[in-house]
Scaffold this motif. Structure first.
Motif, short mmCIF file in Angstrom:
data_model
loop_
_atom_site.label_atom_id
_atom_site.label_comp_id
_atom_site.label_asym_id
_atom_site.label_seq_id
_atom_site.Cartn_x
_atom_site.Cartn_y
_atom_site.Cartn_z
N UNK A 207 0.84 -1.22 0.00
CA UNK A 207 0.00 0.00 0.00
C UNK A 207 0.86 1.25 0.00
N UNK A 208 2.01 1.17 0.65
CA UNK A 208 2.91 2.33 0.63
C UNK A 208 3.39 2.60 -0.79
N UNK A 209 3.79 1.51 -1.46
CA UNK A 209 4.26 1.67 -2.84
C UNK A 209 3.15 2.27 -3.70
N UNK A 210 1.95 1.85 -3.46
CA UNK A 210 0.81 2.36 -4.24
C UNK A 210 0.37 3.75 -3.77
N UNK A 211 1.06 4.27 -2.78
CA UNK A 211 0.74 5.58 -2.18
C UNK A 211 -0.69 5.62 -1.61
N UNK A 212 -1.09 4.49 -1.07
CA UNK A 212 -2.42 4.43 -0.47
C UNK A 212 -2.34 4.40 1.05
N UNK A 213 -1.09 4.43 1.58
CA UNK A 213 -0.94 4.45 3.04
C UNK A 213 0.04 5.56 3.39
#
Ligand code: GLU
Length: 440
Positions: free
Chosen positions: A109-115
């Motif tokens: 999720x961090x990589x996806x910028x969702x966290x």
């Protein structure tokens, strides 16, 4: 039982769907914050029945990520409750042992910028303006807007995931096909949908069960029945009765049959007969089921259960003759002493009970003398009593009432000719004579 993390990650990234053709897999996911009450165990039962009906698997997942509320002994109590009811689980997971899996997913999720990080915790970024809907197996279509959902914490500052995050990651990772849980989780489901979407996963089916309510149509209180299965069993309720009772709280079999074994429930169970409305907890109904299942026990099984409940107190051959007289007349094993102790020892004769004996001391005393002459078996006791009634112009039922008061200290007794023939002639006549004296 968790899989290697490397393969885990590649699987997560590769797969867009949670259905891997593993068939029906469901989970009971208690938080070990105390002993689960009977309503909570009903959720386990429905999951079990559905899984086994479908030839699927039933998982026990201990959701122990809220470290502040953890009560370590409750894990054993949860398992004991399931074992008591014979609900065997096929797999067992403990979320606290799966932290690396949640961390891997946080990374995604961090990589996806969702966290994003917030005061040492990690929050999920909620996209506004989204319609979040699912077709609930019990409630039909349910809709929420993401506008009402704030960015929510997925990993806390202590490094443990929140319920939402761990539950979604696990339901996917463990290939859960149906999430069956209490209605109180409906408002969490939109958050879960956002997470499934963020990972690119298909979500499982949702089956939200209306809660069992107390008799006042309010939340089930401890006094209203929200006790644990362990407590009910200690009070003398049979596991078979508890299972049968719980299964019919919120699910209806076809036809009006009410008595089902666990195996019979497994073959009858279907999701389309789950009720949308809350069932009401009714203790009398539980007692009724218990009475039915007590009646069905063989004298030997009854004897075993009786001795489990009251070690040594009734371990004698006499008990095997007493059981058939008492078995169908009590609502729970715990009631055995009340009705049966007079077989073993003379009951106290209280004044109101003495008064309740309808005949005079003289008549009762004469009755004792006549009984002395007969062969001591139920048929002769019956015939002798009828004969005495005829000769002395008294009612047979009054004789039995007096006999019951004398021998059981009570108007409520098991069948008397059979009972006093077990108590024995000498002891019975002694009790009858004592009543006669006290009536004078
Ligand atoms: N741990 C949650 C509970 O205690 C589980 C809810 C769910 O089944 O998703 O009820």
């Amino acid at each position: 039982m968790s899989k290697a993390i490397g393969s885990e990650r590649s699987r997560v990234i590769e797969t867009l769907s949670s259905s891997k053709g593993r068939g029906i897999r469901v989970r009971y996911a208690p938080s070990p914050t105390g002993i689960p009450h009977i309503g909570n165990i009903r959720t386990a039962l429905f999951n079990y029945l559905f899984a086994k009906n479908q030839g699927g698997e039933f998982l026990l997942r201990i959701e122990d990520t809220d470290r502040a509320r953890l009560v370590p002994e409750s894990v054993d109590k949860i398992k004991e409750s399931l074992i008591l009811l014979n609900l065997k689980w096929d797999e067992e997971e403990h979320q606290s042992k799966r932290l690396d899996i949640y961390n891997k997913h946080l990374e995604i999720l961090k990589v996806k910028k969702l966290a994003y990080e917030d005061q040492g915790a990690w929050r999920f970024k909620v996209e506004k303006g989204k319609n979040l809907t699912w077709n609930d197996v019990v409630h039909g279509p349910v809709k929420f807007s993401s506008d009402v959902i704030e960015d929510f914490v997925i990993v806390k500052s202590d490094g443990f995931p929140t319920y939402h995050f761990a539950s979604v990651v696990d339901d996917h990772d463990l290939e859960i096909s149906h999430v069956m849980r209490g209605d109180e989780w409906i408002s969490s489901t939109p958050k879960h949908l956002l997470l499934y979407e963020a990972f690119g996963w298909k979500h499982p089916h949702f089956v939200h069960l209306p809660p069992i309510l107390g008799s006042g149509h309010t939340k089930l209180s401890k006094r209203g029945g929200a006790k644990s299965v362990i407590e009910y069993v200690e009070e003398g309720y049979l596991p078979e009765a508890i299972v049968n009772f719980l299964a019919l709280l919120g699910w209806a079999p076809k036809g009006d049959r009410e008595l089902f074994t666990l195996d019979e429930l497994v073959s009858e169970f279907s999701l389309d007969r789950l009720n949308k409305n809350s069932p009401i907890f009714n203790l009398e109904k539980l007692q009724w089921f218990n009475q039915q299942w007590l009646k069905k026990l063989s004298p030997n099984d009854f004897y075993k259960k009786l001795n489990d409940k009251f070690p040594h107190a009734y371990a004698s051959k006499v008990t095997l003759s007493v059981i058939p007289l008492v078995q169908g007349r009590i609502g729970s094993i715990a009631d055995f002493p009340k009705l049966a102790d007079s077989f073993y020892k003379k009951p106290p004769l209280t004044n109101p009970v003495i008064k309740a004996a309808p005949l005079s001391g003289a008549t009762i005393s004469q009755y004792a003398k006549d009984l002395e002459k007969i062969d001591w078996n139920p048929d002769m006791i019956r015939a002798g009593t009828a004969e005495f009634a005829r000769v002395h112009s008294v009612e047979t039922k009054d004789l039995y009432r007096s006999l019951g008061v004398a021998t059981f200290g009570n108007l409520v007794t098991p069948p008397l000719p059979e009972s006093v023939s077990i108590i024995g002639k000498e002891e019975t006549l002694e009790r009858v004579s004592e009543l006669a004296k006290k009536k004078k």
